[in-house]
Design an enzyme around this catalytic site. Structure first.
Site, PDB file in Angstrom:
ATOM      1  N   ARG A  35       0.824  -1.215   0.000  1.00 16.34           N
ATOM      2  CA  ARG A  35       0.000   0.000   0.000  1.00 16.34           C
ATOM      3  C   ARG A  35       0.856   1.262   0.000  1.00 16.34           C
ATOM      4  O   ARG A  35       0.577   2.192  -0.756  1.00 16.34           O
ATOM      5  CB  ARG A  35      -0.964   0.017   1.184  1.00 16.34           C
ATOM      6  CG  ARG A  35      -2.109  -0.981   1.022  1.00 16.34           C
ATOM      7  CD  ARG A  35      -2.968  -1.033   2.246  1.00 16.34           C
ATOM      8  NE  ARG A  35      -2.141  -1.467   3.370  1.00 16.34           N
ATOM      9  CZ  ARG A  35      -2.471  -1.329   4.644  1.00 16.34           C
ATOM     10  NH1 ARG A  35      -3.587  -0.724   4.980  1.00 16.34           N
ATOM     11  NH2 ARG A  35      -1.674  -1.764   5.597  1.00 16.34           N
ATOM     12  N   ASN A  53      -6.165  -2.621   1.904  1.00 13.71           N
ATOM     13  CA  ASN A  53      -6.140  -4.068   2.055  1.00 13.71           C
ATOM     14  C   ASN A  53      -7.566  -4.574   2.090  1.00 13.71           C
ATOM     15  O   ASN A  53      -8.475  -3.874   2.563  1.00 13.71           O
ATOM     16  CB  ASN A  53      -5.447  -4.469   3.366  1.00 13.71           C
ATOM     17  CG  ASN A  53      -3.943  -4.423   3.273  1.00 13.71           C
ATOM     18  OD1 ASN A  53      -3.371  -4.382   2.195  1.00 13.71           O
ATOM     19  ND2 ASN A  53      -3.297  -4.431   4.420  1.00 13.71           N
TER      20      ASN A  53
END
Length: 108
Positions: A35, A53
Protein backbone atom coordinates in the site's frame (compact mmCIF):
# COMPACT_ATOMS: atom_id res chain seq x y z
CA UNK A 1 -12.30 -12.93 -9.45
CA UNK A 2 -9.87 -14.92 -11.50
CA UNK A 3 -6.22 -15.09 -10.55
CA UNK A 4 -5.17 -14.45 -14.13
CA UNK A 5 -3.45 -11.22 -15.09
CA UNK A 6 -6.15 -9.46 -17.10
CA UNK A 7 -6.94 -5.85 -17.88
CA UNK A 8 -10.04 -4.35 -19.40
CA UNK A 9 -9.25 -0.78 -20.40
CA UNK A 10 -11.98 1.79 -20.08
CA UNK A 11 -13.21 2.90 -23.46
CA UNK A 12 -12.37 6.55 -23.80
CA UNK A 13 -13.88 8.89 -26.31
CA UNK A 14 -11.88 11.67 -27.90
CA UNK A 15 -13.27 14.20 -25.39
CA UNK A 16 -12.17 12.23 -22.31
CA UNK A 17 -8.74 12.87 -20.83
CA UNK A 18 -9.37 10.84 -17.65
CA UNK A 19 -9.55 7.09 -17.12
CA UNK A 20 -10.59 5.43 -13.87
CA UNK A 21 -9.95 1.76 -13.12
CA UNK A 22 -10.56 -0.35 -10.03
CA UNK A 23 -7.79 -2.91 -9.54
CA UNK A 24 -7.60 -6.01 -7.35
CA UNK A 25 -4.13 -7.46 -6.76
CA UNK A 26 -3.64 -10.99 -5.38
CA UNK A 27 -0.64 -12.90 -4.12
CA UNK A 28 1.76 -12.00 -1.31
CA UNK A 29 0.66 -8.37 -1.27
CA UNK A 30 -0.07 -7.68 2.40
CA UNK A 31 2.65 -7.13 4.97
CA UNK A 32 5.16 -6.21 2.24
CA UNK A 33 4.59 -2.42 2.10
CA UNK A 34 2.40 -2.79 -1.01
CA UNK A 35 0.00 0.00 0.00
CA UNK A 36 2.77 2.48 0.86
CA UNK A 37 4.54 1.60 -2.40
CA UNK A 38 1.26 2.15 -4.28
CA UNK A 39 0.72 5.58 -2.70
CA UNK A 40 4.28 6.57 -3.61
CA UNK A 41 3.98 5.40 -7.22
CA UNK A 42 0.48 6.77 -7.82
CA UNK A 43 1.50 10.15 -6.37
CA UNK A 44 4.61 10.18 -8.60
CA UNK A 45 2.34 9.60 -11.64
CA UNK A 46 -0.09 12.34 -10.53
CA UNK A 47 -3.04 9.97 -10.06
CA UNK A 48 -6.08 10.36 -7.82
CA UNK A 49 -7.77 7.53 -5.95
CA UNK A 50 -7.00 5.17 -3.11
CA UNK A 51 -5.53 1.83 -2.03
CA UNK A 52 -6.59 -0.53 0.76
CA UNK A 53 -6.14 -4.07 2.05
CA UNK A 54 -9.04 -6.47 1.74
CA UNK A 55 -9.88 -9.03 4.42
CA UNK A 56 -9.37 -11.84 1.86
CA UNK A 57 -5.63 -10.99 1.65
CA UNK A 58 -5.79 -9.02 -1.58
CA UNK A 59 -5.16 -5.32 -2.18
CA UNK A 60 -7.74 -3.13 -3.93
CA UNK A 61 -7.04 0.23 -5.54
CA UNK A 62 -8.77 2.90 -7.59
CA UNK A 63 -6.60 4.79 -10.08
CA UNK A 64 -7.82 7.87 -11.94
CA UNK A 65 -5.97 10.21 -14.28
CA UNK A 66 -4.62 10.42 -17.82
CA UNK A 67 -5.10 7.01 -19.52
CA UNK A 68 -1.38 6.47 -20.16
CA UNK A 69 -0.57 7.15 -16.47
CA UNK A 70 -3.33 4.82 -15.25
CA UNK A 71 -2.06 2.05 -17.54
CA UNK A 72 1.52 2.66 -16.35
CA UNK A 73 0.37 2.28 -12.73
CA UNK A 74 -1.44 -0.95 -13.55
CA UNK A 75 1.77 -2.29 -15.12
CA UNK A 76 3.74 -1.27 -12.02
CA UNK A 77 1.18 -3.08 -9.84
CA UNK A 78 1.82 -6.31 -11.77
CA UNK A 79 5.37 -6.21 -10.32
CA UNK A 80 4.73 -4.48 -7.00
CA UNK A 81 7.39 -3.65 -4.41
CA UNK A 82 10.45 -5.93 -4.04
CA UNK A 83 9.00 -8.11 -1.23
CA UNK A 84 5.67 -8.70 -3.01
CA UNK A 85 4.76 -11.68 -5.16
CA UNK A 86 1.83 -10.81 -7.45
CA UNK A 87 -0.07 -13.86 -8.72
CA UNK A 88 -3.14 -12.12 -10.10
CA UNK A 89 -4.36 -8.69 -11.12
CA UNK A 90 -7.76 -7.69 -12.46
CA UNK A 91 -8.45 -4.12 -13.62
CA UNK A 92 -11.92 -2.96 -14.64
CA UNK A 93 -13.31 0.44 -15.62
CA UNK A 94 -15.00 2.31 -12.78
CA UNK A 95 -17.21 5.37 -12.43
CA UNK A 96 -16.42 5.70 -8.71
CA UNK A 97 -15.34 9.17 -7.55
CA UNK A 98 -11.55 9.05 -6.98
CA UNK A 99 -11.48 12.13 -4.76
CA UNK A 100 -8.89 14.89 -5.11
CA UNK A 101 -5.68 13.11 -4.00
CA UNK A 102 -4.28 9.58 -3.80
CA UNK A 103 -4.73 8.10 -0.32
CA UNK A 104 -4.43 4.96 1.75
CA UNK A 105 -7.77 3.73 3.07
CA UNK A 106 -8.67 1.42 5.96
CA UNK A 107 -9.03 -2.32 5.38
CA UNK A 108 -12.38 -3.31 3.86
Amino acid sequence: MSSSLTTQSAESNSNSATETNKVVIKGRVQGVFYRDWTVENATELGLKGWVRNKRDGSVEALFSGPPEKVQEMIQRCRRGPPAASVTGLVAVPSDEDPGTVFERKRTA
